[in-house]
Design a protein around this motif. Structure first.
Motif, PDB file in Angstrom:
ATOM      1  N   ARG A 131      -1.527  -0.618  -3.855  1.00 38.94           N
ATOM      2  CA  ARG A 131      -2.817   0.074  -3.752  1.00 38.94           C
ATOM      3  C   ARG A 131      -2.572   1.446  -3.162  1.00 38.94           C
ATOM      4  NH1 ARG A 131      -8.246  -0.977  -0.084  1.00 38.94           N
ATOM      5  NH2 ARG A 131      -9.361   0.793  -0.993  1.00 38.94           N
TER       6      ARG A 131
ATOM      7  N   ARG B 163      -5.936   7.421  -7.216  1.00 35.50           N
ATOM      8  CA  ARG B 163      -6.680   6.436  -6.413  1.00 35.50           C
ATOM      9  C   ARG B 163      -6.921   5.158  -7.211  1.00 35.50           C
ATOM     10  NH1 ARG B 163     -10.128  10.861  -4.649  1.00 35.50           N
ATOM     11  NH2 ARG B 163      -9.782  11.292  -2.428  1.00 35.50           N
TER      12      ARG B 163
ATOM     13  N   ARG C  14      -9.304   7.922   8.764  1.00 31.90           N
ATOM     14  CA  ARG C  14     -10.233   7.543   7.703  1.00 31.90           C
ATOM     15  C   ARG C  14      -9.492   7.031   6.473  1.00 31.90           C
ATOM     16  NH1 ARG C  14     -14.340  12.122   6.229  1.00 31.90           N
ATOM     17  NH2 ARG C  14     -15.044  11.697   8.330  1.00 31.90           N
TER      18      ARG C  14
ATOM     19  N   LEU D  95      -8.075   3.516   7.097  1.00 33.99           N
ATOM     20  CA  LEU D  95      -9.009   2.471   7.509  1.00 33.99           C
ATOM     21  C   LEU D  95      -8.752   1.092   6.893  1.00 33.99           C
ATOM     22  CD1 LEU D  95     -12.579   4.080   7.789  1.00 33.99           C
ATOM     23  CD2 LEU D  95     -11.227   2.975   9.584  1.00 33.99           C
ATOM     24  N   PRO D  96      -8.473   0.991   5.583  1.00 38.36           N
ATOM     25  CA  PRO D  96      -8.271  -0.345   5.001  1.00 38.36           C
ATOM     26  C   PRO D  96      -7.090  -1.090   5.622  1.00 38.36           C
ATOM     27  CG  PRO D  96      -8.675   1.264   3.279  1.00 38.36           C
ATOM     28  CD  PRO D  96      -8.483   2.030   4.545  1.00 38.36           C
ATOM     29  N   LEU D  97      -6.233  -0.359   6.296  1.00 37.59           N
ATOM     30  CA  LEU D  97      -5.055  -1.003   6.882  1.00 37.59           C
ATOM     31  C   LEU D  97      -5.251  -1.340   8.361  1.00 37.59           C
ATOM     32  CD1 LEU D  97      -2.434   1.429   5.348  1.00 37.59           C
ATOM     33  CD2 LEU D  97      -3.058  -0.845   4.529  1.00 37.59           C
ATOM     34  N   LEU D  98      -6.325  -0.836   8.909  1.00 38.10           N
ATOM     35  CA  LEU D  98      -6.525  -1.000  10.358  1.00 38.10           C
ATOM     36  C   LEU D  98      -7.559  -2.089  10.631  1.00 38.10           C
ATOM     37  CD1 LEU D  98      -6.706   2.779  11.336  1.00 38.10           C
ATOM     38  CD2 LEU D  98      -4.714   1.267  11.354  1.00 38.10           C
ATOM     39  N   PRO D  99      -7.375  -2.746  11.756  1.00 43.42           N
ATOM     40  CA  PRO D  99      -8.387  -3.765  12.086  1.00 43.42           C
ATOM     41  C   PRO D  99      -9.764  -3.121  12.319  1.00 43.42           C
ATOM     42  CG  PRO D  99      -6.852  -3.457  13.909  1.00 43.42           C
ATOM     43  CD  PRO D  99      -6.341  -2.643  12.765  1.00 43.42           C
ATOM     44  N   ILE D 100     -10.770  -3.907  12.020  1.00 51.37           N
ATOM     45  CA  ILE D 100     -12.125  -3.404  12.272  1.00 51.37           C
ATOM     46  C   ILE D 100     -12.300  -3.244  13.768  1.00 51.37           C
ATOM     47  CG2 ILE D 100     -14.579  -3.979  12.133  1.00 51.37           C
ATOM     48  CD1 ILE D 100     -13.974  -5.401   9.516  1.00 51.37           C
ATOM     49  N   ASN D 101     -12.786  -2.086  14.149  1.00 47.21           N
ATOM     50  CA  ASN D 101     -12.867  -1.767  15.567  1.00 47.21           C
ATOM     51  C   ASN D 101     -14.217  -2.200  16.143  1.00 47.21           C
ATOM     52  OD1 ASN D 101     -12.355  -0.705  18.057  1.00 47.21           O
ATOM     53  ND2 ASN D 101     -12.951   1.379  17.464  1.00 47.21           N
TER      54      ASN D 101
ATOM     55  N   TYR E 216       0.849  -1.191   0.000  1.00 47.01           N
ATOM     56  CA  TYR E 216       0.000   0.000   0.000  1.00 47.01           C
ATOM     57  C   TYR E 216       0.882   1.237   0.000  1.00 47.01           C
ATOM     58  CZ  TYR E 216      -3.806  -3.103   1.414  1.00 47.01           C
ATOM     59  OH  TYR E 216      -4.733  -4.101   1.465  1.00 47.01           O
TER      60      TYR E 216
ATOM     61  N   ASP F  37      -9.247  17.728   1.705  1.00 44.12           N
ATOM     62  CA  ASP F  37     -10.708  17.639   1.545  1.00 44.12           C
ATOM     63  C   ASP F  37     -11.316  16.755   2.628  1.00 44.12           C
ATOM     64  OD1 ASP F  37     -11.264  18.777  -1.451  1.00 44.12           O
ATOM     65  OD2 ASP F  37      -9.289  17.823  -1.257  1.00 44.12           O
ATOM     66  N   GLU F  38     -10.608  15.677   2.969  1.00 50.53           N
ATOM     67  CA  GLU F  38     -11.154  14.780   3.994  1.00 50.53           C
ATOM     68  C   GLU F  38     -10.516  15.009   5.362  1.00 50.53           C
ATOM     69  OE1 GLU F  38     -10.756  13.265   0.047  1.00 50.53           O
ATOM     70  OE2 GLU F  38      -9.205  12.719   1.466  1.00 50.53           O
TER      71      GLU F  38
ATOM     72  N   GLU G 223      -9.674  17.049   7.976  1.00 54.53           N
ATOM     73  CA  GLU G 223      -9.914  18.354   8.589  1.00 54.53           C
ATOM     74  C   GLU G 223      -9.129  18.511   9.877  1.00 54.53           C
ATOM     75  OE1 GLU G 223     -14.056  17.848   9.054  1.00 54.53           O
ATOM     76  OE2 GLU G 223     -14.538  18.877   7.194  1.00 54.53           O
TER      77      GLU G 223
END
Lengths: 711, 199
Positions: free
Chosen positions: B120, B113, B137, B140-146, B92, B127-128, B130
């Protein structure tokens, strides 16, 4: 609990028997469309739940090319050290399950109940547990290709909420609430009944208290009374039917004495009565009326009859004389009348003209003259001769004397009759009294009475003595009994007091329990909504996270779950929004998202629900070719998500896309010791079923640690 | 439009936040190739994958040089992993910048993208992002689902009742007693009574 292996035979696309080793963290099923991917996952659902509603009639589970005409699926599950072997067979007629848990096996409906108990106990409280299990399985475990968007697009807000509610298991909470309401009602009723019973106990306590006070401190013993008791019974035996006394210490002693005293009183009364009868009889005998010196009733009646005959005779003579005198008088009257008529007729004859000289009426002169001449000829009468001296005066005098005599005779007769009646009554009364006094003969009555009266007097005196002594004994006995009663009352009082104390304490605690149950019930009323809200609070961040990881839309990147109560019914909506624009949001995702983007939303929701249930009994997530027409970027996003899911669930994923399949194999490869990823590739399909190739996905050539870039 | 008065987060801070996020979730930092400026890029490895993060002060910098960073990452991977090694294809490239993407550059951003060649690409721009925490955010694809710890660790709604009813002032022991009796099909009030009686 994980799925360990699967055996399919005659089920849908799988005509022949095939075995699958599924003991892996991820199972990737790659096959072109229409070659048995869905059938394989359906087989798992059918075996565990007994139904796959999507495929319609049960007959549809039968493979068209199966030679046995039987569909059979077996799934082996592993939960720690415990193994579950679930098999289900359908032969076109009936379906049956068989479950083996460890070394215990059950079949039929029992097996289905057992499966429910193990795999989804919360479904047991649903009106139809089997249907609920199927629905829950579809919502939480198996995302079916044909129903991917069912939850987000086809279901309405309320049924979506209800589905989540079922998942959370609010049915069991509602059932508990119903049970508790019933139990509380019964409890209150029972508590009231017990309270009433404790009221009886308290009244008993008060009664016993009063009893104890009224009994006083009596301590009489029965020891001194014993000899008198025996002696008294010996003396009284002759007058009693109960000859032998009971033991004075017996509880029957008082009653026995009471009966004896009553018998003696009766005896005394009987003796007195007999003496009275004899005394009265003696007096009666002595009161016999004296006979008077008058003619008897018969003599008096005879004399009266003779006088009456004589009177009749004299009266007859008088009557006869009187009749003669009346006849003579009558004849005299008749003669006088004839003479007058003859004189008148003579006058009329002298005056006889053409008309009547008195009324001037015309008449038959000849007839009249003849008639008048007849009247002038007065017939000769023979007159009765009445003697000059008729003797009537003497007769009347005699009659008067006779009447006086008859009156005297009548009085004598009445007296004679009355005397006779008095005598008869006396005799009758005497007979009755003799009978009452049991004296059979009339001779020597007075002597017998005089001889019996002293004996009766002696008996009466003896009985009176016995009565007096007996009453003294009764008083002593009662006194001793009272002391005994005091002991009994004291003991009972102690027991009842303890019971009352215990009952009052028990009642107090029971009331507390009932009040507590009421509070719990009150709290339970909102618990179902709280539960769903709590579950939503866990589902929503997951939903957002997963959706954002896949990131299907360039602008609508945020999702949210909106729940509320409307008229007591829960509603659940999904809102998608553009975080950059406040007004860009909608609760109708279908109006914004494309078909493939909606699929991402649906998969995100499914996985969020699945992962939020961390103690899901069957720890699996089965996704049947969920994403169609996704671009490469979204596919990569999905794979990243699935890689995370694999760490928490046994993941089953199928795809028709060989490229996606290759990506899955690489991304879901095992990377740690003990991990395993299983690949099932269907390379062809014949009437005997799919042609399959099963193998383990490659892992890194050597351990990841050694291969790290870090050196 | 949100964020019109947003505060610019320095690229270096974005890099640090991203680094911490990855390290907190099991990633280990590895050396970056010599030909890439070490100041704005880091490389990490997890059992699954290899990640390079590069933070740029401006969109223009990012657009101009992202390919170099990808090249550096690929070189680092190929030096140490064989081609047939699956991990060699599990890379990534996270590209971060606090600056906004000009409207006429949106297409270029989408191109980055969508470029799935070799690595990837995960693109995070002003823009995202802030705030520093918004870096998450992008990652996220690299982090475990919380999956939030705690409340839902239960088998059914019944198990949650002691906690839920506690909010209504009911002692959890009392709710527990009722629930246990209900599960065991025993008289509910008798069990509750036993508890009340024992107090």
């Amino acid at each position: 609990m994980r799925i360990k292996s699967l055996s399919v035979s005659g089920f849908r696309a799988w005509a022949q028997t095939e075995q699958f080793d599924l003991d892996a963290d991820a199972i990737i099923l790659i096959a072109p469309n229409g070659q048995g991917k869905t059938s394989l996952f359906d087989a798992i659902m059918w075996s565990l739940t007994g139904s796959v509603p999507r495929i319609g009639s049960e007959e549809n589970v039968l493979s068209k090319y199966n030679e046995t005409g039987q569909a059979s699926v077996r799934v082996d599950l592993q939960d720690g050290d415990l193994e579950y072997k679930v098999s289900r067979i359908y032969d076109g007629g009936a379906q049956g399950a068989h479950v083996t848990i460890g070394d215990r096996s059950v079949s039929g409906p029992t097996a289905d109940s057992q499966l429910l108990e193990v795999l989804w106990p919360s479904a047991l409280s649903a009106p139809d547990p089997s249907d609920a299990f199927v629905a829950l399985f579809a919502r939480c475990v198996y995302l079916q290709q044909d129903l991917v968007r069912d939850f987000i697009q086809d279901a309405d807000d309320q049924s979506r909420y209800n589905a989540l509610s079922e998942i959370v298991g609010t049915g069991r909470v509602t059932e508990l609430q119903t049970h508790l309401e019933r139990a509380k009602t019964a409890w209150t009723k029972a508590t009231n009944v017990r309270f009433a019973e404790s009221g009886d106990l308290r009244r008993r306590l008060e009664y016993l208290d009063d009893q104890l006070k009224s009994l006083g401190a009596v301590t009489t013993s029965l020891e001194g009374v014993e000899s008198r008791w025996q002696s008294w019974w010996k003396d009284a035996a002759q007058y009693l039917e109960e000859k032998r006394p009971v033991n004075i210490g017996s509880s029957r002693a008082a009653a026995s004495l009471d009966r004896a005293l009553k018998a003696l009183q009766a005896k005394q009364l009987a003796v007195g009565r007999e003496a009275d009868v004899l005394t009265e009889l003696l007096r009666f005998v002595n009161s016999r009326p004296e006979k008077l010196a008058e003619p008897s009733e018969a003599e008096a009646r005879k004399e009266l009859e003779e006088i009456s005959n004589e009177i009749a005779e004299v009266q007859g003579a008088i009557d006869e004389r009187a009749a003669v005198k009346r006849k003579a008088k009558k004849q005299g009257k008749i003669r006088s009348k004839g003479d007058e008529l003859a004189e008148l007729a003579t006058l009329a004859l002298h005056q006889l003209g053409s008309k009547c000289p008195v009324c001037q009426q015309s008449y038959d002169k000849t007839k009249t003259k003849a008639y008048l001449e007849s009247l002038t000829r007065t017939p000769e009468l023979t007159l009765e001769v009445i003697p000059e001296e008729d003797g009537l005066s003497e007769m009347f005098q005699r009659l008067e004397d006779l009447e006086i005599r008859r009156s005297t005779a009548s009085g004598a007769l009445r007296r004679a009759t009355a005397n006779a009646e008095e005598e008869r009554i006396f005799e009758s009364e005497l007979s009755r009294r003799l009978q009452t006094a049991k004296i059979s003969t009339r001779s020597g009555v007075e002597e017998e009475i005089k001889s019996r009266l002293p004996a009766l007097q002696r008996e009466s005196t003896a009985v009176a003595g016995l009565l007096e002594q007996g009453e003294v004994i009764a008083v002593q006995l009662a006194s001793a009994s009272e002391a005994q009663r005091r002991d009994e009352v004291t003991n009972e009082l102690k027991v009842v007091r303890e019971q009352v104390t215990s009952a009052e304490s028990d009642h107090e605690i029971r009331v507390k329990t009932g009040e507590l149950a009421g509070k719990i019930l009150e709290a339970l009323r909102g618990a179902a909504f709280d539960l769903v809200a709590e579950q939503l609070a866990e589902v929503e961040p997951l939903f957002q996270q997963i959706y954002e990881m896949i990131d299907p839309h360039p602008a609508f990147k945020a999702v949210r779950l909106v729940s509320n109560l409307y008229r007591g019914k829960g509603r659940l909506q999904m809102e998608v929004s553009d975080p950059e624009f406040e007004d860009a949001h909608t609760t109708s995702p279908a109006s914004i998202l494309s078909s493939s983007q909606l699929n991402v939303l649906a998969v995100s929701m499914f996985l969020a629900i699945n992962l939020s249930m961390r103690n899901l009994p069957l720890s699996c997530a089965i996704l049947d070719d969920p994403l169609q027409s996704l671009d490469d970027l979204n596919l990569l996003g999905l794979v990243d998500v699935l890689r995370q899911v694999k760490d928490r669930r046994q993941l089953f994923i199928s795809t028709h896309d060989a490229r996606f399949g290759a990506l899955l194999k690489r991304k879901l490869r095992p990377v740690e010791d003990g991990e395993r990823t299983r690949v099932i590739e269907i390379t062809d399909w014949t009437r005997q079923g799919p042609v399959i190739h099963q193998y383990d996905a490659l892992r890194d050539a050597v351990t990841p640690v050694q291969r790290r870039l870090v050196r | 439009v949100k964020g019109s008065s947003r505060k610019i987060v320095p690229a270096s801070e974005l890099l640090l936040v991203a680094q911490k996020l990855l390290e907190d979730n099991g990633y280990i930092e590895v050396p970056v190739g010599d030909d890439v400026a070490r100041s704005n890029a880091r490389m990490f490895e997890s059992p699954n994958s290899i990640v390079m993060i590069a933070a740029f002060d401006s969109w223009a910098d990012l657009r101009e040089s992202w390919a170099d960073y990808q090249g550096a990452a690929v070189e680092a991977i190929t030096k140490r992993l064989r081609r047939e090694d699956p991990k060699a294809w599990d890379g990534y490239l996270v590209l971060l910048t606090p600056s906004l993407i000009p409207l006429d550059q949106q297409g270029a951003a989408n191109e980055i993208r969508s470029d799935t060649s070799r690595l990837r690409k995960l693109l995070g721009t002003g823009d995202e992002i802030e705030s520093p925490s918004a870096v998450k955010r992008t990652l996220l694809p690299l982090l475990p689902i919380n999956v939030a710890p705690g409340e839902s660790a239960r088998r059914s709604g019944l198990d949650a009742l002691p906690r839920i009813l506690k909010k209504h002032g009911i002692n959890p022991d009392e709710t527990e007693a009722i629930v246990e009796a209900f599960k065991a099909r025993e008289p509910l009030l008798e069990r509750l009574h036993g508890l009340v009686n024992s107090k």
